[in-house]
Design a protein around this motif. Structure first.
Motif, PDB file in Angstrom:
ATOM      1  N   ILE A 160     -29.842  -5.084  23.584  1.00 45.90           N
ATOM      2  CA  ILE A 160     -29.800  -3.570  23.500  1.00 45.90           C
ATOM      3  C   ILE A 160     -31.302  -3.266  24.154  1.00 45.90           C
ATOM      4  O   ILE A 160     -31.909  -3.983  24.338  1.00 45.90           O
ATOM      5  N   PRO A 161     -31.161  -2.062  24.864  1.00 45.00           N
ATOM      6  CA  PRO A 161     -32.275  -1.549  25.573  1.00 45.00           C
ATOM      7  C   PRO A 161     -33.807  -2.085  24.809  1.00 45.00           C
ATOM      8  O   PRO A 161     -33.706  -1.819  23.535  1.00 45.00           O
ATOM      9  N   ARG A 162     -34.731  -2.189  25.530  1.00 51.15           N
ATOM     10  CA  ARG A 162     -36.058  -2.492  25.017  1.00 51.15           C
ATOM     11  C   ARG A 162     -36.697  -1.178  24.510  1.00 51.15           C
ATOM     12  O   ARG A 162     -36.347  -0.162  24.758  1.00 51.15           O
ATOM     13  N   GLU A 163     -37.304  -1.435  23.469  1.00 49.69           N
ATOM     14  CA  GLU A 163     -37.942  -0.018  22.752  1.00 49.69           C
ATOM     15  C   GLU A 163     -37.169   0.345  21.888  1.00 49.69           C
ATOM     16  O   GLU A 163     -37.361   1.511  21.245  1.00 49.69           O
ATOM     17  N   THR A 164     -35.921  -0.117  21.608  1.00 48.14           N
ATOM     18  CA  THR A 164     -34.963   0.509  20.761  1.00 48.14           C
ATOM     19  C   THR A 164     -35.437   0.667  19.143  1.00 48.14           C
ATOM     20  O   THR A 164     -35.745  -0.491  18.742  1.00 48.14           O
ATOM     21  N   PRO A 165     -35.255   1.612  18.571  1.00 49.61           N
ATOM     22  CA  PRO A 165     -35.802   1.391  17.025  1.00 49.61           C
ATOM     23  C   PRO A 165     -34.913   0.682  16.222  1.00 49.61           C
ATOM     24  O   PRO A 165     -33.762   0.615  16.668  1.00 49.61           O
ATOM     25  N   ILE A 166     -35.332  -0.242  15.258  1.00 52.34           N
ATOM     26  CA  ILE A 166     -34.801  -1.123  14.796  1.00 52.34           C
ATOM     27  C   ILE A 166     -33.472  -0.427  13.935  1.00 52.34           C
ATOM     28  O   ILE A 166     -32.493  -0.971  13.434  1.00 52.34           O
ATOM     29  N   ASP A 167     -33.831   0.814  13.407  1.00 52.13           N
ATOM     30  CA  ASP A 167     -32.781   1.644  12.366  1.00 52.13           C
ATOM     31  C   ASP A 167     -31.321   1.871  13.035  1.00 52.13           C
ATOM     32  O   ASP A 167     -30.592   2.077  12.562  1.00 52.13           O
ATOM     33  N   VAL A 168     -31.657   1.472  14.546  1.00 50.29           N
ATOM     34  CA  VAL A 168     -30.267   1.897  15.390  1.00 50.29           C
ATOM     35  C   VAL A 168     -29.125   0.919  14.820  1.00 50.29           C
ATOM     36  O   VAL A 168     -28.003   1.123  14.858  1.00 50.29           O
ATOM     37  N   LEU A 169     -29.524  -0.297  14.371  1.00 51.98           N
ATOM     38  CA  LEU A 169     -28.671  -1.531  14.006  1.00 51.98           C
ATOM     39  C   LEU A 169     -27.853  -0.841  12.916  1.00 51.98           C
ATOM     40  O   LEU A 169     -26.532  -1.475  13.061  1.00 51.98           O
ATOM     41  N   TRP A 170     -28.105  -0.207  12.063  1.00 51.26           N
ATOM     42  CA  TRP A 170     -27.231   0.382  11.053  1.00 51.26           C
ATOM     43  C   TRP A 170     -26.778   1.702  11.418  1.00 51.26           C
ATOM     44  O   TRP A 170     -26.252   2.585  10.489  1.00 51.26           O
ATOM     45  N   ASP A 171     -26.858   2.175  12.694  1.00 55.20           N
ATOM     46  CA  ASP A 171     -26.194   3.779  13.028  1.00 55.20           C
ATOM     47  C   ASP A 171     -25.070   3.205  14.189  1.00 55.20           C
ATOM     48  O   ASP A 171     -25.481   3.085  15.353  1.00 55.20           O
ATOM     49  N   LYS A 172     -23.907   2.944  13.668  1.00 59.80           N
ATOM     50  CA  LYS A 172     -23.266   2.638  14.884  1.00 59.80           C
ATOM     51  C   LYS A 172     -22.697   3.531  15.882  1.00 59.80           C
ATOM     52  O   LYS A 172     -22.484   3.330  16.975  1.00 59.80           O
ATOM     53  N   ASP A 173     -22.842   4.901  15.790  1.00 63.95           N
ATOM     54  CA  ASP A 173     -22.626   5.773  16.730  1.00 63.95           C
ATOM     55  C   ASP A 173     -23.692   5.823  17.558  1.00 63.95           C
ATOM     56  O   ASP A 173     -23.638   5.876  18.964  1.00 63.95           O
ATOM     57  N   GLU A 174     -25.033   5.560  16.934  1.00 57.85           N
ATOM     58  CA  GLU A 174     -26.260   5.760  17.906  1.00 57.85           C
ATOM     59  C   GLU A 174     -26.035   4.081  18.955  1.00 57.85           C
ATOM     60  O   GLU A 174     -26.394   4.417  20.151  1.00 57.85           O
ATOM     61  N   ILE A 175     -25.709   3.179  18.149  1.00 59.37           N
ATOM     62  CA  ILE A 175     -25.946   2.054  19.227  1.00 59.37           C
ATOM     63  C   ILE A 175     -24.666   1.926  20.013  1.00 59.37           C
ATOM     64  O   ILE A 175     -24.862   1.577  21.201  1.00 59.37           O
ATOM     65  N   TRP A 176     -23.546   2.789  19.764  1.00 56.34           N
ATOM     66  CA  TRP A 176     -22.645   2.751  20.797  1.00 56.34           C
ATOM     67  C   TRP A 176     -23.034   3.642  21.945  1.00 56.34           C
ATOM     68  O   TRP A 176     -22.870   3.494  23.043  1.00 56.34           O
ATOM     69  N   ARG A 177     -23.683   4.881  21.768  1.00 55.71           N
ATOM     70  CA  ARG A 177     -24.188   5.657  22.746  1.00 55.71           C
ATOM     71  C   ARG A 177     -25.154   4.918  23.650  1.00 55.71           C
ATOM     72  O   ARG A 177     -25.075   4.955  24.927  1.00 55.71           O
ATOM     73  N   LEU A 178     -26.284   4.302  23.020  1.00 52.37           N
ATOM     74  CA  LEU A 178     -26.964   3.268  23.752  1.00 52.37           C
ATOM     75  C   LEU A 178     -26.330   2.299  24.723  1.00 52.37           C
ATOM     76  O   LEU A 178     -26.420   2.102  25.980  1.00 52.37           O
ATOM     77  N   LEU A 179     -25.342   1.673  24.142  1.00 51.52           N
ATOM     78  CA  LEU A 179     -24.498   0.742  24.999  1.00 51.52           C
ATOM     79  C   LEU A 179     -23.611   1.219  26.184  1.00 51.52           C
ATOM     80  O   LEU A 179     -23.417   0.770  27.124  1.00 51.52           O
ATOM     81  N   CYS A 180     -23.257   2.593  25.814  1.00 52.17           N
ATOM     82  CA  CYS A 180     -22.355   3.350  26.772  1.00 52.17           C
ATOM     83  C   CYS A 180     -23.429   3.757  27.972  1.00 52.17           C
ATOM     84  O   CYS A 180     -22.973   3.442  29.010  1.00 52.17           O
ATOM     85  N   ASN A 181     -24.582   3.887  27.741  1.00 47.97           N
ATOM     86  CA  ASN A 181     -25.491   4.312  28.544  1.00 47.97           C
ATOM     87  C   ASN A 181     -26.098   3.209  29.211  1.00 47.97           C
ATOM     88  O   ASN A 181     -26.906   3.564  30.613  1.00 47.97           O
TER      89      ASN A 181
END
Length: 428
Positions: A160-181
């Motif tokens: 996952i991109p560096r400096e991603t907040p750890i809370d993203v791990l349990w937010d599947k929509d946000e982690i998907w947005r980051l992976l798509c970008n």
């Protein structure tokens, strides 16, 4: 060991009498059914005791099946309360064979088989681009990355991109947005780079898109339920959090370059990993690459089903061809660019090797997955065994490594190659 040295090395207290912290499910150990001499499983268990004595694992579970029969089903230590920094006032909870433990990356083997089962059902073609099912994934140059590349750690998005907040791990929509970008490091699948967390979220998205249901519901319908698992879920329900074993960062604190590799693979230092994995938000989330929870027996049951060619207790879970596709080596032995170790992968499994491999000597036919470096779960058709060693510490480097290696070696020694595989090896 002196208490000061134990604290400096982040180790648990080990009693002199190991029997006082040993749990044995004698009702489910049946070496006599496969004419196995009693000293064989005992030799393996002694190697587990030696690993426990290193102090890096507050609790350990082991389930080992041979020729389809469980011949070892034991636990040792504590599920919580005996970690290096646990207060003395904290109650020590015994580790039993029924205690659920987080499998961490061994979860990937299960998630991978679900994808192969989708292919068997005609819902996906693993050679299709991910973007065929999820068009938004095509952005930033990822249009041609296939589902198979994600499964075999060749998808080009290992972290996952560096400096991603750890809370993203349990937010599947946000982690998907980051992976798509995210922009891939490569798209041709030529290089292996272990996808510690990212691949699981991609596979989850594809599965949920084509089934119209959640990945945990699919797991329950096609695998967990038919196989009669009590636990074996992504995350664990809030009501069962007190049952789940705690995780501990044990052993010497990793230094460069090991610390760099850990950060690269896991997205944080080992102390952060301990805090995150003991956070109820992580424990209740669905993280397909890293938080399936269950027992050693359940994981060895899963691998036994694979050894059986996709059947369990006479019930067809998936086809034999699906199993063969899941364990077929893809590409050659390569130095993994994330872990910096030589690895052989199938589309979802870590494979053994000859003359020696991850699953011991002469383990070319073995397949399985490691969880946070220390959990070893695998099957070896050439020995007719399925093994699941779970533990609650995650030391990276330290004095425990010889004991861990000795455990794998002892299993291979006590369960030698079957005659037909030995003849095949000699002929080769």
């Amino acid at each position: 060991m002196h208490s000061l040295a134990r604290r400096a090395l982040n180790l648990s207290a080990i009693p002199r009498d190991l029997h006082s912290v040993t749990f044995r499910d004698t009702a489910s150990e049946h070496p006599e059914r496969v004419d196995l001499a009693p000293e064989v499983p005992e030799a393996v268990w002694r190697s587990v005791e030696a690993l426990y004595r290193t102090g890096v694992h507050p609790g350990i579970q082991l389930s080992l099946r041979y020729r389809g029969e469980q011949v070892l089903h034991r636990a040792i230590g504590h599920s919580r309360g005996n970690g290096p920094h646990d207060p003395r006032s904290m109650p020590r909870m015994p580790m039993t064979t029924e205690t659920p433990v987080c499998f961490f990356s061994a979860s990937k083997a299960v998630t991978a088989l679900l994808m192969h089962m989708l292919a068997e059902q005609g819902l996906v073609n693993l050679m299709d681009p991910v973007s065929y099912y999820c068009p938004e994934f095509a952005s930033s140059g990822k249009r041609t990355i296939t589902v198979h590349q994600i499964l075999s750690h060749r998808g080009g998005i290992p972290a996952i991109p560096r400096e991603t907040p750890i809370d993203v791990l349990w937010d599947k929509d946000e982690i998907w947005r980051l992976l798509c970008n995210a922009r891939p490091v490569e798209v041709d699948g030529a290089k292996v780079a272990y996808h510690a967390i990212t691949g699981g979220f991609v596979l989850q998205r594809v599965l949920e898109k084509v089934t119209g249901d959640s990945i945990d519901a699919y797991l329950d319908k096609y695998l967990r339920g038919p196989m009669g698992m009590k636990w074996f879920t992504y995350g664990i329900g809030a009501e069962h959090l007190p049952d789940l074993a705690s995780n501990y960062a044990t052993g010497p604190t990793p230094r460069f370059p090991v610390s760099w590799i850990v950060n690269r693979a896991l997205g944080g230092d080992i102390g952060t990993v301990e805090r995150v994995t003991n956070d109820p938000r992580f424990q209740e989330a669905v993280i397909p690459a890293g938080n399936l929870c269950g027992t050693a027996e359940e994981m060895s049951r899963f691998f036994q089903m694979m050894l059986n060619g996709g059947t369990w207790n006479g019930q067809r879970i998936c086809s034999e061809l699906t199993i063969r596709r899941a364990i077929q080596q893809f590409g050659s032995l390569q130095v993994d660019r994330t872990m910096m170790l030589p690895m052989r992968f199938s589309a979802g499994m870590m494979l053994g090797g000859n003359p020696v491999g991850l699953w011991g000597p002469q383990s070319r036919y073995a397949f399985g997955h490691v969880g946070l470096i220390n959990k070893f779960c695998w099957a070896d058709p050439a020995r007719d065994i399925s093994v699941s060693l779970l533990n609650t510490g995650f030391p990276i480097v330290g004095h425990h490594l010889p004991a861990l290696g000795k455990f794998v070696y002892t299993v291979c020694k006590q369960f030698p190659l079957l005659p037909e595989h030995r003849r095949r090896l000699v002929a080769a």
